[in-house]
Design a protein around this motif. Structure first.
Motif, PDB file in Angstrom:
ATOM      1  N   ARG A  97       0.815  -1.206   0.000  1.00 15.63           N
ATOM      2  CA  ARG A  97       0.000   0.000   0.000  1.00 15.63           C
ATOM      3  C   ARG A  97       0.859   1.271   0.000  1.00 15.63           C
ATOM      4  O   ARG A  97       0.420   2.315  -0.468  1.00 15.63           O
ATOM      5  CB  ARG A  97      -0.912   0.022   1.251  1.00 15.63           C
ATOM      6  CG  ARG A  97      -1.970  -1.078   1.293  1.00 15.63           C
ATOM      7  CD  ARG A  97      -2.850  -1.195   0.051  1.00 15.63           C
ATOM      8  NE  ARG A  97      -3.254   0.089  -0.498  1.00 15.63           N
ATOM      9  CZ  ARG A  97      -3.278   0.349  -1.800  1.00 15.63           C
ATOM     10  NH1 ARG A  97      -2.886  -0.554  -2.683  1.00 15.63           N
ATOM     11  NH2 ARG A  97      -3.678   1.508  -2.224  1.00 15.63           N
ATOM     12  N   GLN A  98       2.067   1.205   0.542  1.00 15.78           N
ATOM     13  CA  GLN A  98       2.950   2.376   0.548  1.00 15.78           C
ATOM     14  C   GLN A  98       3.382   2.766  -0.855  1.00 15.78           C
ATOM     15  O   GLN A  98       3.473   3.956  -1.179  1.00 15.78           O
ATOM     16  CB  GLN A  98       4.185   2.088   1.401  1.00 15.78           C
ATOM     17  CG  GLN A  98       3.941   2.131   2.902  1.00 15.78           C
ATOM     18  CD  GLN A  98       5.178   1.734   3.687  1.00 15.78           C
ATOM     19  OE1 GLN A  98       5.942   0.872   3.268  1.00 15.78           O
ATOM     20  NE2 GLN A  98       5.389   2.367   4.831  1.00 15.78           N
ATOM     21  N   TYR A  99       3.680   1.777  -1.714  1.00 14.13           N
ATOM     22  CA  TYR A  99       4.335   2.076  -2.985  1.00 14.13           C
ATOM     23  C   TYR A  99       3.481   1.843  -4.224  1.00 14.13           C
ATOM     24  O   TYR A  99       3.837   2.307  -5.304  1.00 14.13           O
ATOM     25  CB  TYR A  99       5.618   1.257  -3.100  1.00 14.13           C
ATOM     26  CG  TYR A  99       6.682   1.704  -2.127  1.00 14.13           C
ATOM     27  CD1 TYR A  99       7.335   2.927  -2.298  1.00 14.13           C
ATOM     28  CD2 TYR A  99       7.027   0.930  -1.021  1.00 14.13           C
ATOM     29  CE1 TYR A  99       8.303   3.355  -1.411  1.00 14.13           C
ATOM     30  CE2 TYR A  99       8.001   1.354  -0.122  1.00 14.13           C
ATOM     31  CZ  TYR A  99       8.635   2.560  -0.317  1.00 14.13           C
ATOM     32  OH  TYR A  99       9.592   2.987   0.565  1.00 14.13           O
ATOM     33  N   TYR A 100       2.376   1.153  -4.089  1.00 17.86           N
ATOM     34  CA  TYR A 100       1.524   0.892  -5.256  1.00 17.86           C
ATOM     35  C   TYR A 100       0.391   1.917  -5.278  1.00 17.86           C
ATOM     36  O   TYR A 100      -0.669   1.727  -4.669  1.00 17.86           O
ATOM     37  CB  TYR A 100       0.968  -0.534  -5.208  1.00 17.86           C
ATOM     38  CG  TYR A 100       1.953  -1.571  -5.695  1.00 17.86           C
ATOM     39  CD1 TYR A 100       1.732  -2.270  -6.880  1.00 17.86           C
ATOM     40  CD2 TYR A 100       3.118  -1.841  -4.989  1.00 17.86           C
ATOM     41  CE1 TYR A 100       2.641  -3.219  -7.344  1.00 17.86           C
ATOM     42  CE2 TYR A 100       4.038  -2.783  -5.427  1.00 17.86           C
ATOM     43  CZ  TYR A 100       3.792  -3.469  -6.604  1.00 17.86           C
ATOM     44  OH  TYR A 100       4.703  -4.398  -7.047  1.00 17.86           O
ATOM     45  N   HIS A 101       0.637   3.006  -5.962  1.00 16.36           N
ATOM     46  CA  HIS A 101      -0.363   4.061  -6.093  1.00 16.36           C
ATOM     47  C   HIS A 101      -0.009   4.892  -7.330  1.00 16.36           C
ATOM     48  O   HIS A 101       1.117   4.809  -7.856  1.00 16.36           O
ATOM     49  CB  HIS A 101      -0.436   4.919  -4.829  1.00 16.36           C
ATOM     50  CG  HIS A 101       0.863   5.551  -4.439  1.00 16.36           C
ATOM     51  ND1 HIS A 101       1.262   6.791  -4.897  1.00 16.36           N
ATOM     52  CD2 HIS A 101       1.869   5.111  -3.636  1.00 16.36           C
ATOM     53  CE1 HIS A 101       2.449   7.085  -4.384  1.00 16.36           C
ATOM     54  NE2 HIS A 101       2.844   6.085  -3.622  1.00 16.36           N
ATOM     55  N   PRO A 102      -0.931   5.692  -7.836  1.00 17.90           N
ATOM     56  CA  PRO A 102      -0.747   6.340  -9.148  1.00 17.90           C
ATOM     57  C   PRO A 102       0.511   7.179  -9.305  1.00 17.90           C
ATOM     58  O   PRO A 102       1.211   7.062 -10.324  1.00 17.90           O
ATOM     59  CB  PRO A 102      -2.010   7.195  -9.289  1.00 17.90           C
ATOM     60  CG  PRO A 102      -3.046   6.433  -8.538  1.00 17.90           C
ATOM     61  CD  PRO A 102      -2.324   5.877  -7.344  1.00 17.90           C
ATOM     62  N   SER A 103       0.852   8.040  -8.356  1.00 20.76           N
ATOM     63  CA  SER A 103       1.988   8.948  -8.588  1.00 20.76           C
ATOM     64  C   SER A 103       3.340   8.261  -8.431  1.00 20.76           C
ATOM     65  O   SER A 103       4.369   8.883  -8.690  1.00 20.76           O
ATOM     66  CB  SER A 103       1.914  10.153  -7.635  1.00 20.76           C
ATOM     67  OG  SER A 103       2.067   9.743  -6.293  1.00 20.76           O
ATOM     68  N   GLY A 145     -10.067   7.504 -11.489  1.00 18.81           N
ATOM     69  CA  GLY A 145     -10.796   7.583 -10.229  1.00 18.81           C
ATOM     70  C   GLY A 145     -10.051   7.032  -9.037  1.00 18.81           C
ATOM     71  O   GLY A 145     -10.586   7.046  -7.918  1.00 18.81           O
ATOM     72  N   LEU A 146      -8.816   6.561  -9.232  1.00 19.05           N
ATOM     73  CA  LEU A 146      -8.054   5.991  -8.125  1.00 19.05           C
ATOM     74  C   LEU A 146      -7.411   7.107  -7.306  1.00 19.05           C
ATOM     75  O   LEU A 146      -6.825   8.034  -7.855  1.00 19.05           O
ATOM     76  CB  LEU A 146      -6.977   5.042  -8.646  1.00 19.05           C
ATOM     77  CG  LEU A 146      -7.455   3.858  -9.489  1.00 19.05           C
ATOM     78  CD1 LEU A 146      -6.272   2.963  -9.863  1.00 19.05           C
ATOM     79  CD2 LEU A 146      -8.528   3.059  -8.755  1.00 19.05           C
ATOM     80  N   SER A 147      -7.527   7.009  -5.989  1.00 17.49           N
ATOM     81  CA  SER A 147      -6.904   8.022  -5.141  1.00 17.49           C
ATOM     82  C   SER A 147      -5.417   7.767  -5.012  1.00 17.49           C
ATOM     83  O   SER A 147      -4.940   6.637  -5.214  1.00 17.49           O
ATOM     84  CB  SER A 147      -7.551   8.015  -3.752  1.00 17.49           C
ATOM     85  OG  SER A 147      -7.342   6.755  -3.125  1.00 17.49           O
ATOM     86  N   ASP A 148      -4.681   8.812  -4.693  1.00 14.47           N
ATOM     87  CA  ASP A 148      -3.222   8.706  -4.607  1.00 14.47           C
ATOM     88  C   ASP A 148      -2.772   8.930  -3.179  1.00 14.47           C
ATOM     89  O   ASP A 148      -2.742  10.054  -2.699  1.00 14.47           O
ATOM     90  CB  ASP A 148      -2.561   9.722  -5.543  1.00 14.47           C
ATOM     91  CG  ASP A 148      -1.052   9.544  -5.589  1.00 14.47           C
ATOM     92  OD1 ASP A 148      -0.612   8.437  -5.941  1.00 14.47           O
ATOM     93  OD2 ASP A 148      -0.329  10.498  -5.260  1.00 14.47           O
ATOM     94  N   GLU A 149      -2.439   7.849  -2.501  1.00 17.15           N
ATOM     95  CA  GLU A 149      -1.940   7.934  -1.141  1.00 17.15           C
ATOM     96  C   GLU A 149      -0.799   6.948  -0.987  1.00 17.15           C
ATOM     97  O   GLU A 149      -0.947   5.771  -1.300  1.00 17.15           O
ATOM     98  CB  GLU A 149      -3.050   7.602  -0.135  1.00 17.15           C
ATOM     99  CG  GLU A 149      -4.206   8.587  -0.129  1.00 17.15           C
ATOM    100  CD  GLU A 149      -5.269   8.208   0.879  1.00 17.15           C
ATOM    101  OE1 GLU A 149      -5.093   7.165   1.538  1.00 17.15           O
ATOM    102  OE2 GLU A 149      -6.262   8.939   0.985  1.00 17.15           O
ATOM    103  N   GLY A 150       0.334   7.429  -0.535  1.00 17.12           N
ATOM    104  CA  GLY A 150       1.464   6.542  -0.343  1.00 17.12           C
ATOM    105  C   GLY A 150       2.777   7.289  -0.420  1.00 17.12           C
ATOM    106  O   GLY A 150       2.825   8.524  -0.422  1.00 17.12           O
ATOM    107  N   LEU A 151       3.854   6.514  -0.505  1.00 16.83           N
ATOM    108  CA  LEU A 151       5.195   7.067  -0.536  1.00 16.83           C
ATOM    109  C   LEU A 151       5.744   7.084  -1.947  1.00 16.83           C
ATOM    110  O   LEU A 151       5.366   6.277  -2.787  1.00 16.83           O
ATOM    111  CB  LEU A 151       6.127   6.229   0.349  1.00 16.83           C
ATOM    112  CG  LEU A 151       5.765   6.070   1.813  1.00 16.83           C
ATOM    113  CD1 LEU A 151       6.769   5.151   2.503  1.00 16.83           C
ATOM    114  CD2 LEU A 151       5.706   7.420   2.503  1.00 16.83           C
TER     115      LEU A 151
END
Length: 415
Positions: A176-182, A207-213
Motif C-alpha cells: 500500500r505504501q508504494y503501489y499508487h498512481p503517482s 478515479g483511483l486516489s493517490d496515497e502513499g510514498l
C-alpha cells in the motif's frame, strides 16, 4: 515512432507510442519500487509482493492467466534493483483487459493468508536455488563484500531471515505504501492510438486516489578502492573466478554512456530490453575482447553482464575452467585496459546500431525501454538517446572509463 505522454490528476504518468498496422498492444505498469527501497526486516519484499500480485485480486472475476491467455495474450512481471513491472501483451481489440487488470492490481490485491504463505515458499525455493547454484552464490557473496549498507548488497532475492520472518500485514503495508498512481508509470505501445490510450487510462485509473510514498531516492554509493579477494572451497569440477565491478547506473549519464561502449568492446553486446524475460549473463562471443582469455588458455569460457540500474550496480565477469586465479585476474585487467583500435571501435559502433534496432523492433521491447527510462531517468527515450550518444565515443573515452571501473573490484574464486 513518436512518443506521447500525459499525466492524470492523481499523478499517474502515461507514456505511449502508436505503431500503425500493429495487431497487438503491450501494456506495462512500472512502479518506482525495488531492492533500493527495502530495509532491514523486509529485504526481498519487493519481489515477494510481485509474486503475490498474480494471485487473488478483488474486481477480477477470473485469474490473470485465465483472462490474458483466454484471448491469446501473454503476461509476466519482474522485479529489479529499482523497479517492479507487470506486462500484458494482448490483441489490440482486447487491450482494454490490460488496463483493467493493472488498475485492479494497483489497489485491490487481497494478500490472502494461504496465498501469501504459498508465494513465500516459492520465493524461498528460488533463494535456495541461488544458494545452490555456484555462480549465483558467488554473486551474492561478492555483492555483500562490495557494499556494507547499500540496498544492492542483498541482490533482488533478498535475505532468508527476512523472507521467513516478514508477516502478511507487514508486506501488505509495503504494497500500500508504494503501489499508487503517482509512484507508477503506465506504458502502452502498439496498435492503440493516443486518443484510445488516454481514454482507457482515464477510465480505469482516473478515479483511483493517490496515497502513499514515493519510491524515488537520491542516488548514493559507498566509497571503495582496491581489490578484495576471496576463495570458496567446493567440490566443483569447473573452477570459476567471478570479478565484480561497479558499473554506472542511469543516474550517471556520462558514465552510463561510456559503459555502453565498454560493453560492446569487452563482451560484444548489451541488451537494452529482454523481451519479456529477465536479463541473463552474456556468453562472450569469439569476436569480443574478453574472449582473448579463452584463446590464451586462462579460462575455458567467459560470460559477463549486468542489469540496468539507477545507481552504480554490480557488473560481473565470470571465467570458467580457471587453473590459476591470480594470473587469470591479472590478465583480465590487462585485457580490459588495452586501448581499443579505431577498427575495434568502428565494429563496436556497428553492433550498437544493430542492438538498438533489435531492442526497438516490437511493442513489448519498446514498452520496457520507455518504462525504464521514465522511472529511472524521467525520459522514456533515455536509453535510445544514450546508445546514440555512446556511438559517438572513441578509444580515449573507453580507456578513461575502464581506468575508473577497475579501481574497485571484488574477486571470488570457487575451486
Amino acid at each position: 515512432m513518436a512518443v506521447f505522454e500525459l499525466r492524470l490528476n492523481n499523478g499517474l504518468r502515461v507514456v505511449g507510442s502508436h505503431i500503425g498496422g500493429n495487431g497487438v498492444e503491450a501494456i506495462y505498469m512500472f512502479y518506482n519500487v525495488g531492492a533500493k527501497n527495502e530495509r532491514d526486516g523486509i529485504y526481498g519484499g519487493s519481489h515477494l509482493v510481485e509474486h503475490i500480485l498474480f494471485r487473488s485480486i478483488k474486481g477480477l472475476e477470473r485469474s490473470i492467466d485465465e483472462i490474458v491467455e483466454g484471448v491469446g495474450g501473454y503476461f509476466n512481471g519482474f522485479t529489479g534493483f529499482d523497479t517492479t513491472a507487470y506486462v500484458e501483451v494482448l490483441p489490440v481489440d482486447k487491450a482494454e483487459l490490460g488496463f483493467m487488470i493493472e488498475a485492479n492490481r494497483m489497489v485491490n490485491a487481497l494478500f490472502l493468508d494461504n496465498e501469501f504463505n504459498l508465494e513465500r515458499s516459492i520465493v524461498l525455493s528460488e533463494f535456495d536455488m541461488n544458494e545452490n547454484d555456484e555462480e549465483a552464490r558467488m554473486s551474492l557473496i561478492a555483492a555483500r563484500k562490495m557494499w556494507d549498507t547499500h540496498p544492492y548488497r542483498h541482490m533482488v532475492i533478498g535475505v532468508r531471515r527476512d523472507l521467513e520472518g516478514v508477516t502478511r500485514d507487514e508486506l501488505y503495508r509495503y504494497y500500500r505504501q508504494y503501489y499508487h498512481p503517482s509512484n507508477a508509470v503506465l506504458v502502452a505501445v502498439g496498435g492503440l492510438s493516443e486518443h484510445e490510450v488516454e481514454k482507457l487510462a482515464k477510465s480505469y485509473f482516473g478515479g483511483l486516489s493517490d496515497e502513499g510514498l514515493s519510491g524515488a531516492i537520491e542516488p548514493w554509493d559507498e566509497e571503495g578502492a582496491g581489490v578484495i579477494r576471496m576463495s570458496i572451497k567446493g567440490s566443483t569440477s569447473v573452477p570459476r573466478l567471478l570479478t565484480m565491478f561497479k558499473a554506472p547506473g542511469l543516474s550517471n549519464g556520462q558514465g552510463f554512456r561510456a559503459q555502453l561502449l565498454t560493453d560492446f568492446i569487452l563482451i560484444g553486446d548489451r541488451p537494452l530490453a529482454y523481451g519479456l524475460t529477465a536479463a541473463e549473463p552474456i556468453s562472450v562471443p569469439r569476436f569480443a575482447r574478453l574472449y582473448r582469455l579463452v584463446e590464451e588458455g586462462y579460462a575455458t569460457s567467459v560470460s559477463a553482464g549486468h542489469d540496468l540500474t539507477l545507481m552504480n550496480g554490480p557488473y560481473e565477469v565470470v571465467l570458467r575452467g580457471v587453473k590459476d586465479p591470480d594470473k587469470a585476474f591479472n590478465r583480465l585487467i590487462e585485457v580490459m585496459l588495452d586501448k581499443p583500435t579505431d577498427d575495434e571501435v568502428k565494429k563496436a559502433r556497428l553492433r550498437m546500431r544493430a542492438r538498438l534496432g533489435s531492442s526497438t523492433d516490437s511493442p513489448s521491447k519498446l514498452g520496457q525501454i520507455y518504462g525504464m527510462g521514465s522511472v529511472l531517468a524521467n525520459d522514456p527515450e533515455y536509453l535510445i538517446h544514450a546508445v546514440e550518444d555512446a556511438i559517438k565515443l572513441g578509444p580515449g573515452d573507453y580507456v578513461r572509463h575502464v581506468e575508473e571501473l577497475i579501481r574497485y573490484a571484488v574477486v571470488v574464486y570457487y575451486g
